[in-house]
Design a protein around this motif. Sequence first.
Motif, PDB file in Angstrom:
ATOM      1  N   VAL A 117      -4.513  89.017   9.237  1.00 15.91           N
ATOM      2  CA  VAL A 117      -5.761  88.327   9.577  1.00 15.91           C
ATOM      3  C   VAL A 117      -5.733  86.882   9.082  1.00 15.91           C
ATOM      4  CG1 VAL A 117      -7.130  89.016   7.574  1.00 15.91           C
ATOM      5  CG2 VAL A 117      -8.270  88.606   9.720  1.00 15.91           C
ATOM      6  N   LEU A 118      -5.023  86.634   7.976  1.00 19.40           N
ATOM      7  CA  LEU A 118      -4.913  85.251   7.495  1.00 19.40           C
ATOM      8  C   LEU A 118      -4.083  84.410   8.465  1.00 19.40           C
ATOM      9  CD1 LEU A 118      -4.434  85.602   3.641  1.00 19.40           C
ATOM     10  CD2 LEU A 118      -6.490  85.034   4.925  1.00 19.40           C
ATOM     11  N   ASN A 149      -4.064  84.961  11.617  1.00 23.27           N
ATOM     12  CA  ASN A 149      -4.994  84.715  12.717  1.00 23.27           C
ATOM     13  C   ASN A 149      -5.962  83.592  12.402  1.00 23.27           C
ATOM     14  OD1 ASN A 149      -3.924  86.560  14.444  1.00 23.27           O
ATOM     15  ND2 ASN A 149      -5.386  88.175  13.974  1.00 23.27           N
ATOM     16  N   VAL A 150      -6.413  83.553  11.152  1.00 28.02           N
ATOM     17  CA  VAL A 150      -7.314  82.472  10.746  1.00 28.02           C
ATOM     18  C   VAL A 150      -6.637  81.130  11.025  1.00 28.02           C
ATOM     19  CG1 VAL A 150      -8.344  81.308   8.759  1.00 28.02           C
ATOM     20  CG2 VAL A 150      -8.558  83.776   8.995  1.00 28.02           C
ATOM     21  N   ALA A 151      -5.375  81.024  10.566  1.00 26.36           N
ATOM     22  CA  ALA A 151      -4.665  79.757  10.745  1.00 26.36           C
ATOM     23  C   ALA A 151      -4.432  79.465  12.220  1.00 26.36           C
ATOM     24  CB  ALA A 151      -3.338  79.803   9.993  1.00 26.36           C
ATOM     25  N   LYS A 152      -4.154  80.516  12.976  1.00 23.05           N
ATOM     26  CA  LYS A 152      -3.936  80.317  14.413  1.00 23.05           C
ATOM     27  C   LYS A 152      -5.188  79.762  15.079  1.00 23.05           C
ATOM     28  CE  LYS A 152      -0.420  83.684  15.746  1.00 23.05           C
ATOM     29  NZ  LYS A 152      -0.303  85.068  16.233  1.00 23.05           N
ATOM     30  N   THR A 153      -6.343  80.333  14.747  1.00 24.40           N
ATOM     31  CA  THR A 153      -7.564  79.846  15.386  1.00 24.40           C
ATOM     32  C   THR A 153      -7.907  78.440  14.904  1.00 24.40           C
ATOM     33  OG1 THR A 153      -8.926  80.927  13.727  1.00 24.40           O
ATOM     34  CG2 THR A 153      -8.608  82.114  15.765  1.00 24.40           C
ATOM     35  N   CYS A 154      -7.314  78.032  13.776  1.00 23.94           N
ATOM     36  CA  CYS A 154      -7.503  76.652  13.334  1.00 23.94           C
ATOM     37  C   CYS A 154      -6.470  75.738  13.991  1.00 23.94           C
ATOM     38  CB  CYS A 154      -7.410  76.546  11.816  1.00 23.94           C
ATOM     39  SG  CYS A 154      -8.812  77.270  10.970  1.00 23.94           S
ATOM     40  N   SER A 159       1.354  83.598   0.138  1.00 22.59           N
ATOM     41  CA  SER A 159       1.168  85.047   0.112  1.00 22.59           C
ATOM     42  C   SER A 159       2.329  85.736  -0.574  1.00 22.59           C
ATOM     43  CB  SER A 159       1.072  85.609   1.531  1.00 22.59           C
ATOM     44  OG  SER A 159      -0.033  85.117   2.182  1.00 22.59           O
ATOM     45  N   LYS A 161       1.801  77.306   4.795  1.00 22.57           N
ATOM     46  CA  LYS A 161       0.485  77.316   4.142  1.00 22.57           C
ATOM     47  C   LYS A 161      -0.020  78.727   3.863  1.00 22.57           C
ATOM     48  CE  LYS A 161      -0.726  72.918   4.077  1.00 22.57           C
ATOM     49  NZ  LYS A 161      -1.264  72.249   2.899  1.00 22.57           N
ATOM     50  N   ILE A 162       0.415  79.692   4.648  1.00 22.27           N
ATOM     51  CA  ILE A 162      -0.087  81.057   4.486  1.00 22.27           C
ATOM     52  C   ILE A 162       1.031  81.976   3.992  1.00 22.27           C
ATOM     53  CG2 ILE A 162      -1.226  83.015   5.622  1.00 22.27           C
ATOM     54  CD1 ILE A 162      -3.025  80.690   5.862  1.00 22.27           C
TER      55      ILE A 162
END
Lengths: 253, 278
Positions: free
Chosen positions: B176-177, B179-184, B199, B194-195
């Motif tokens: 999901v993280l 995905n967060v970056a992808k939507t950004c 992690s 960055k992720i």
Amino acid sequence: MDQKKIKLSIKNISHGYIVNDDVFQAASNISLDVYDNEFLVILGPGHCGKTVLLNIISGLEEAEVGQKEIDGQPFKGSDKRIGMVFQELALMPWKTVMANTEFGPQMAGMSKQQRRKIAQKYIDLVGLHGFEKSYPNKLSGGMKQRVGIARAYTNEPEILLMDEPFGQLDAQTRYAMEEEIQRIWQQEKRTIIFVTNNIEEAIYLGDRIVLLSKCPAQIKEIYDVNLPRPRDSVSPEFLGLRKQISDNTDLPL
Amino acid sequence: MNGKVKESGLGLDVEEFKRKKQKNAYMMTMLSVVGILSFLLLWQISVSMEWVNQKFLASPMQVLNLFLVKLTDASPDGNTLGMNVLASLQVSLTGFTLAVCIGVPLGLLMGWYRGFDSLIRPIFEVVRPIPPVSWIPLIIVWLGIGLQAKAFIVFFSAFVPCVINSYTGIRQTVPVLINVAKTCGASNFTIFWKIGIPSSMTMVFTGIKVALGNAWSTLVAAEMLAASAGLGYMILMGRQFARPDIIILGITVIGAIGMLFSSLLNIAESKVLGWKKV
């Protein structure tokens, strides 16, 4: 919503996956118009393809069939005009509240000063003033999801997708957050598409409710909710609508 | 937390509660000290009472004495203690640093980029189960018994845990993280940077710790086989001259340096992974 302007529209969306050499159909021929600044709720039983639909709109997944349009212009993949609040508490544990919130503009290459300013505005908006330097493991579930909301807003999208954002919160926090999201939306109008499997939440929040069938997801019915806000969840109209929707909902698998 | 104690009706006031906690921590430290001291005492007694033959075991006092002598005296192995420590450190740190600098990035890249994984993994899987010391004969032929040879063996023992842990760590990145970056709108490399890398850090540090332990133990094995200086070499000489005090001194110094490195790593870890505790 005086003159209903169509903000986002999806046309004939179908999507499936290959599971054990078989095609598992998740969404079937979904067409939907979402109006500008509308709070649209997508309601459906568990595992009916709601998340898939949101992922398709946000561009995380590409639909096998169908088109998407914003303001009448077709687009593909992800788009800056669409932001997303995730189902899980999707914060980076190694970043502070501020760093999590400003992540989007940072990715877009905005200067630190500028993105801090925007992030601060939305941190204040979601009521987390004073927690900018906290790490997520110091926050409660409700606070974490507030950060998620602030982060989505900080990208300054025109359309906000929310995928069961309160699903992991306890009941009390959930009620509080439902009120909060309504307040935030009224303060900072955006087009919101909010996915939930909770009928009360849907009626409490939605201008319209799109009821999906069980898998593969199809639009079963669209309800207009014309109750004044803030809504009273024990008023006869509320309960009547609740029964109407509940009777029409497919049992989850 | 302290406030809660007051409210919870346990009948404890805050100060007393704190004092109790402190007393507990103090007690635990004391117990550790008592443990070490009684071990040393028992050891000393058993040697001086000649329960064990002095040919086979030196007493703690003898070892301490030798430690002070060896600081300046080069006999019988030809190096002072400092020279031996330095020789060992040079070898282990060269091998270990190389292993971390190559192994961690390699593991991270393999974990993130599928194509790279397919390219490298087969080779890695073959090299992985080979015990590092089994390289020794070949290495001696290639590189002699100098720094390079031993550093190479150390490198191999430290390299494998670095790769595996980094690989596993970055594979466990929460989707999901991503995905967060992808939507950004982040690119795959940015998401990796960055992720993915943040992690993986917990696992990377675990790998580095294991690598350090491996490096240190392989070092001694390497030096026992082929060296002219170093702690392992000193231990070997202790055996040849039938000097148990030299052997025990070597072992103790190895243990102490290993402990020192572990705590240095722990400090580095708490700096990098500070967000976990805050």
